[in-house]
Design an enzyme around this catalytic site. Structure first.
Site, PDB file in Angstrom:
ATOM      1  N   HIS A  26       7.971   4.287  -5.654  1.00  0.00           N
ATOM      2  CA  HIS A  26       7.288   4.766  -4.457  1.00  0.00           C
ATOM      3  C   HIS A  26       6.638   3.594  -3.704  1.00  0.00           C
ATOM      4  O   HIS A  26       6.883   3.397  -2.506  1.00  0.00           O
ATOM      5  CB  HIS A  26       6.226   5.793  -4.871  1.00  0.00           C
ATOM      6  CG  HIS A  26       5.450   6.376  -3.742  1.00  0.00           C
ATOM      7  ND1 HIS A  26       5.694   7.629  -3.242  1.00  0.00           N
ATOM      8  CD2 HIS A  26       4.432   5.867  -2.996  1.00  0.00           C
ATOM      9  CE1 HIS A  26       4.855   7.863  -2.240  1.00  0.00           C
ATOM     10  NE2 HIS A  26       4.077   6.806  -2.072  1.00  0.00           N
ATOM     11  N   GLU A  27       5.862   2.803  -4.428  1.00  0.00           N
ATOM     12  CA  GLU A  27       5.195   1.674  -3.770  1.00  0.00           C
ATOM     13  C   GLU A  27       6.208   0.642  -3.302  1.00  0.00           C
ATOM     14  O   GLU A  27       6.060   0.049  -2.232  1.00  0.00           O
ATOM     15  CB  GLU A  27       4.166   1.027  -4.702  1.00  0.00           C
ATOM     16  CG  GLU A  27       2.993   1.929  -5.074  1.00  0.00           C
ATOM     17  CD  GLU A  27       2.303   2.569  -3.876  1.00  0.00           C
ATOM     18  OE1 GLU A  27       2.187   1.938  -2.802  1.00  0.00           O
ATOM     19  OE2 GLU A  27       1.881   3.745  -4.003  1.00  0.00           O
TER      20      GLU A  27
HETATM   21 ZN    ZN Z   1       2.606   6.398  -0.702  1.00  0.00          ZN
END
Ligand code: ZN
Ligand code: ADP
Ligand code: MG
Length: 608
Positions: free
Chosen positions: A426-427
């Protein structure tokens, strides 16, 4: 009912005790003690006879003499500090400095005892009721916990902890070094006319070492440490908080250079007028007094205030103004290198088996703060002792991780491996899109160390304080905000709830593009809706609608179109650069945090 008879006689006994206590308390008319007149006290101080004065919470004074003659009592004038009173009575400052003045904090013992005597009958009757209720409930209730006594004197401690005992947090130490140097040699700075910070606000989640760091500053500088916790003020009786602050500052000024530490300042420093119902007079008075005292510092007072909080967002803006707590030091959740260092600190001096893998332990404890790690080492030592071992081995340490994780004192949560992977991708998604969109701010730092509700964070460095933003920049921000969600979708085929706050950001940006900045072709350069904003809170209270339902529909369509366009673009970036995405995610899983340099290295070292 084996105990029936016994219980009945017990109750009769209590009733008899209650009645006699009532009679006793009515007869209890203490003869007034011979009190010393305050001006006599002033004379005695001027003559240098007085050794020590203790200011009781009730305002009573206890005076002890150098010659060892019997103690005397006196009373402080209400609402005036003793120092002022005595100075007005002509006590010379150097004589005053000679006297050891102790200020009794919280516990107004005398009051409690006096109150206890008057209330004894009530207490006994209450106890009786309590006893009966408990019987009825099957006596499984918790022991009633009365307010613990917190008798504490403002006699500055001399902490023995130093920066060496605070592991990690190197940036914070560097910033605080300036304070340490000043406290060591104030004259050096003052003679050059340097402006020294009066107040430092330490911000960070619970258990990450804020209190420890404040003590270390005072230990490093070798100056006294006066501390009080914001939550203590809140428990005080009306009017006590403010006078306590006054006394604390008096004491500190007399012992300068020194540090005043206010722990959990959010408890008193909450935004004034905020909070639900009830009167917050006490808190406000205390806060006002802190502000008054801070403003009253002369530049040569050499007292530095340090405050700690994990909620800087709710602090009263007045506290953060220049000349008050205008310096901020962030003490953040440790990454694995930090955790490794903290483990070392707490393993120091303990018999740790030579084949303990400290790196592995540090890596496994993502999400732990310093307090958790300390707790973990302690639990491991207890386990080893219970196993009759001479050394703490890997097995005990690993069991201890679990124990801390499940235990009641846990301050944070360990992230399971599969969740860690999702967060990493996600990051990585946010960061990769940020890198690839040329109009985006550069990536400053990416981390999967959790903080609060967020699994990880990607920071961007805004270029020279952007005042004006253009459409391309906002579109890039849309894509970046979607990056996390799209990466999860591309890699795992599903989206977790972790992406929901990103969606709020996305919708927010897209809506303002349409309604505030006039960046929509169809709707044209018109603003829609009037915002009611509390500027200083940075919060929107609501929106006044000044457009029709059709326009509302159009706005929604435009917003959706903007988001969909961004979505397509983001998906293309993520799939085109899937190899880079994997690399960022793997590096994050390995190292937890990538700074600007480490991140740029993934793209062949070209600066971000
Ligand atoms: Zn996020
Ligand atoms: P906070 O004030 O931020 O809630 P504390 O300073 O009370 O945290 O930390 C609690 C305990 O956790 C400390 O007494 C210390 O033993 C341990 N601890 C926390 N952070 C660190 C650190 N960076 N290095 C070493 N020990 C730490
Ligand atoms: Mg603390």
């Amino acid at each position: 009912m084996r105990s029936g008879l016994f219980r009945n006689s017990f109750i009769y006994l209590l009733i008899i005790a209650a009645v006699s206590a009532l009679v006793l308390s009515m007869m209890n008319t203490r003869p007034p003690a011979e009190e010393l007149d305050i001006s006599t006290l002033a004379e005695q101080i001027n003559k240098g006879e007085v050794e020590q004065v203790t200011i009781k919470n009730s305002g009573d004074l206890l005076i002890e003499y150098k010659s060892g003659r019997p103690e005397e009592t006196s009373r402080k004038e209400p609402d005036v500090s003793l120092f002022d009173t005595l100075t007005n009575l002509g006590v010379a400052p150097d004589k005053l400095a000679d006297v050891n003045v102790l200020v009794e904090a919280i516990s107004p013992w005398d009051d409690w005892i006096a109150l206890g005597i008057t209330l004894l009958p009530l207490l006994i009757i209450g106890g009786l009721l309590f006893f009966m209720v408990r019987q009825a409930q099957g006596s499984n209730s918790q022991a009633m916990s009365f307010g613990k006594s917190k008798a504490k004197m403002f006699t500055g401690d001399k902490p023995t902890v130093t920066f060496e005992d605070v592991a990690g947090a190197e940036e914070a130490k560097e910033e605080l070094n300036e304070v340490v140097e000043f406290l060591r040699e104030p004259e050096k700075f003052i003679s050059l006319g340097a402006r020294i910070p009066k107040g430092v606000l330490m911000v960070g989640p619970p258990g990450c070492g804020k209190t420890l760091m404040a003590k270390a500053v005072s230990g490093e500088a070798g100056v006294p440490f006066f501390s009080i916790s914001g939550s203590e003020f809140v428990e005080m009786f009306v009017g006590v908080g403010a006078s306590r602050v006054r006394d604390l500052f008096e004491q500190a000024k007399r012992n300068s250079p020194c540090i005043i530490f206010i722990d959990e300042i959010d408890a008193v420093g909450r935004h004034r007028g905020a909070g639900l119902g009830g009167s917050h007079d006490e808190r406000e008075q205390t806060l006002n007094q802190i502000l008054v005292e801070m403003d009253g510092f002369d530049t040569d007072t050499n007292v530095i205030m340090i405050a700690a909080t994990n909620r800087p967002d709710i602090l009263d803006p007045a506290l953060l103004r220049p000349g008050r707590f205008d310096r901020r030091v962030i003490i953040d959740n440790p990454d694995w290198v930090g955790r490794r260092a903290i483990l070392d600190v707490h393993m120091r001096g303990k018999p740790i088996s030579a084949n303990v893998d400290r790196d592995a332990l540090a890596k496994r404890t993502i999400g732990f703060v310093g307090a958790d790690l300390e707790n973990m080492v302690n639990e491991a030592a207890i386990l080893a002792a219970r196993h009759n071992k001479k050394e703490i081995a890997q097995a005990e340490l690993e069991d201890a991780i679990e124990k801390v994780q499940l235990g009641p004192e846990r301050r944070s949560r360990i992230v399971p491996d599969d969740e860690k992977e999702v967060v990493a991708y996600h990051e990585a998604g946010h960061a990769l899109v940020g890198k690839m969109m040329k109009d985006s701010d550069p990536v400053q730092k990416v981390t999967i160390v959790p903080r609060g509700m967020a699994g990880g964070v990607t920071w961007f460095l805004p270029e020279d304080d952007r005042q004006m933003v253009d459409e391309a920049y906002l579109k890039a921000r849309l894509a970046v905000a979607l990056g996390g969600r799209v990466a999860e979708e591309v890699v795992f085929g599903e989206i977790t709830t972790g992406a929901s706050s990103d969606l709020q950001t996305v919708t927010g940006i897209a809506r303002s593009m349409v309604t505030q900045y006039g960046m929509s072709e169809d709707l044209g350069p018109v603003t829609y809706g009037e915002k009611e904003e509390l500027v200083f809170l940075g919060r929107e209270l609501g929106e006044q609608r000044n457009y029709s339902d059709e326009t509302a529909q159009e706005i929604d369509n435009e917003v959706r179109r903007l988001v969909e366009d961004a979505y397509v673009l983001t998906t293309k970036i993520i799939t085109d650069y899937r190899d880079k995405l994997d690399e960022i995610a793997h590096r994050l899983l390995d190292e937890e945090t990538l700074d600007a340099k480490g991140f740029a290295a993934i793209f062949g070292g070209a600066s971000a």
